[in-house]
Design a protein around this motif. Sequence first.
Motif, short mmCIF file in Angstrom:
data_model
loop_
_atom_site.label_atom_id
_atom_site.label_comp_id
_atom_site.label_asym_id
_atom_site.label_seq_id
_atom_site.Cartn_x
_atom_site.Cartn_y
_atom_site.Cartn_z
N ALA A 1 0.84 -1.20 0.00
CA ALA A 1 0.00 0.00 0.00
C ALA A 1 0.87 1.25 0.00
O ALA A 1 0.61 2.22 -0.73
CB ALA A 1 -0.92 -0.01 1.22
N ALA A 2 1.93 1.23 0.80
CA ALA A 2 2.86 2.36 0.83
C ALA A 2 3.56 2.52 -0.51
O ALA A 2 3.71 3.64 -1.02
CB ALA A 2 3.88 2.17 1.95
N PHE A 3 3.97 1.41 -1.10
CA PHE A 3 4.60 1.48 -2.43
C PHE A 3 3.61 2.02 -3.46
O PHE A 3 3.99 2.74 -4.39
CB PHE A 3 5.08 0.09 -2.87
CG PHE A 3 6.24 -0.44 -2.07
CD1 PHE A 3 7.20 0.41 -1.54
CD2 PHE A 3 6.36 -1.81 -1.83
CE1 PHE A 3 8.27 -0.08 -0.81
CE2 PHE A 3 7.43 -2.31 -1.11
CZ PHE A 3 8.39 -1.44 -0.59
N GLY A 4 2.33 1.68 -3.29
CA GLY A 4 1.30 2.19 -4.20
C GLY A 4 1.16 3.70 -4.11
O GLY A 4 1.02 4.39 -5.12
N VAL A 5 1.19 4.22 -2.89
CA VAL A 5 1.13 5.68 -2.70
C VAL A 5 2.32 6.34 -3.38
O VAL A 5 2.18 7.35 -4.09
CB VAL A 5 1.10 6.03 -1.19
CG1 VAL A 5 1.27 7.54 -0.99
CG2 VAL A 5 -0.20 5.56 -0.56
N ALA A 6 3.50 5.77 -3.18
CA ALA A 6 4.71 6.31 -3.82
C ALA A 6 4.58 6.25 -5.34
O ALA A 6 4.97 7.19 -6.05
CB ALA A 6 5.94 5.53 -3.37
N GLY A 7 3.98 5.16 -5.83
CA GLY A 7 3.82 5.00 -7.27
C GLY A 7 2.90 6.03 -7.89
O GLY A 7 3.19 6.59 -8.95
N VAL A 8 1.78 6.30 -7.22
CA VAL A 8 0.82 7.28 -7.74
C VAL A 8 1.45 8.67 -7.78
O VAL A 8 1.37 9.38 -8.79
CB VAL A 8 -0.46 7.30 -6.88
CG1 VAL A 8 -1.36 8.47 -7.28
CG2 VAL A 8 -1.22 5.98 -7.04
N ALA A 9 2.09 9.06 -6.67
CA ALA A 9 2.75 10.37 -6.64
C ALA A 9 3.87 10.44 -7.67
O ALA A 9 4.06 11.47 -8.34
CB ALA A 9 3.30 10.64 -5.24
N GLY A 10 4.61 9.34 -7.82
CA GLY A 10 5.69 9.31 -8.80
C GLY A 10 5.19 9.41 -10.23
O GLY A 10 5.84 10.05 -11.08
N LEU A 11 4.04 8.81 -10.52
CA LEU A 11 3.47 8.89 -11.87
C LEU A 11 3.10 10.32 -12.22
O LEU A 11 3.30 10.77 -13.36
CB LEU A 11 2.24 7.98 -11.98
CG LEU A 11 2.51 6.50 -12.20
CD1 LEU A 11 1.21 5.71 -12.14
CD2 LEU A 11 3.20 6.27 -13.55
N VAL A 12 2.57 11.05 -11.26
CA VAL A 12 2.23 12.46 -11.50
C VAL A 12 3.50 13.25 -11.81
O VAL A 12 3.52 14.07 -12.74
CB VAL A 12 1.49 13.06 -10.29
CG1 VAL A 12 1.24 14.56 -10.50
CG2 VAL A 12 0.18 12.34 -10.04
N LEU A 13 4.56 13.00 -11.04
CA LEU A 13 5.82 13.70 -11.29
C LEU A 13 6.37 13.34 -12.67
O LEU A 13 6.87 14.21 -13.40
CB LEU A 13 6.85 13.34 -10.22
CG LEU A 13 6.67 14.01 -8.86
CD1 LEU A 13 7.69 13.45 -7.86
CD2 LEU A 13 6.85 15.52 -8.98
N ALA A 14 6.29 12.06 -13.03
CA ALA A 14 6.80 11.63 -14.33
C ALA A 14 5.99 12.25 -15.47
O ALA A 14 6.56 12.70 -16.48
CB ALA A 14 6.76 10.11 -14.43
N ALA A 15 4.68 12.30 -15.31
CA ALA A 15 3.82 12.85 -16.35
C ALA A 15 4.06 14.33 -16.58
O ALA A 15 3.85 14.84 -17.69
CB ALA A 15 2.35 12.61 -15.99
#
Length: 296
Positions: free
Chosen positions: A100-114
């Motif tokens: 779940a924590a990795f998922g939160v990091a992933g969502v925030a990271g996708l926004v940064l990447a986009a």
Amino acid sequence: MTSPADWFAGARPRTLPAAVAPVLAGTGVAAYVDPAPLADLEWWKALLALVVSLALQVGVNYANDYSDGIRGTDADRVGPMRLVGSGAATPRAVKAAAFAAFGVAGVAGLVLAATTAWWLVAVGLVCVVAAWFYTGGDNPYGYLGLGEVMVFVFFGLVAVVGTTYVLTQTWEWPALYAGIGIGALACAILVANNLRDIPTDTVAGKRTLAVRLGDERTRYLYAFLVLVAAAAVVAVAAATTWWALVGLAFLARIAAPARSVLQGATGPALIPVLAATGASELIWSVLVAAPLLVLA
């Protein structure tokens, strides 16, 4: 039923400065090197980078709790409580919390990447894989003495340089120097932790770098990392402004824990060293970043 207090303790809050510090340092460098006014800095990206860093730190802590717990490594702990090892939570629940924590990091990271560069997705995936296989999988690298290397790379270089990059979209040498300093202190936290755990890790077959080096050389390694962090302050100052030398004041905070380590503190006596080293890392980042922000 696992209480909220148990989950909070399992997240290992004393390690969270190691997640905040690189973002502060990277943001300070970005503000200094960016010719645009400070008010024009994309602060929301810095906040997202902080979410990524904190979520990865919590995720790796839960993943470590899960993996060490099911292996029995945490059965006779000297340090703070572990969820799986103590029986406070089931392995399945702790594993779910990690992802779940990795998922939160992933969502925030996708926004940064986009909003920055899509190749950052690959960097994020490598970070998550590294976080899981620290103590997870059939051949965890944390059991092979490589934990400090990965901490230096991901919670030092990648976190600081990455934060600066998403804010400026440029490569900056001061970010590298700051990453070295932050990475050295993040490593020092892990070195102190593994120094404390040498007896139990040896029995459990966990061949950490501390186990491989032995007690005495591990203590010298801790002192060496403190010196590297001090040298990094000088490097950042030389590449930006000499006001950044204010960062050397972190030595006042880390002097006592370094003395404890070099004078032979063992077991529970090393627990305060972990917290003090984490605080020193945060102080390093604040005192280095502050003049960079002020002079931006």
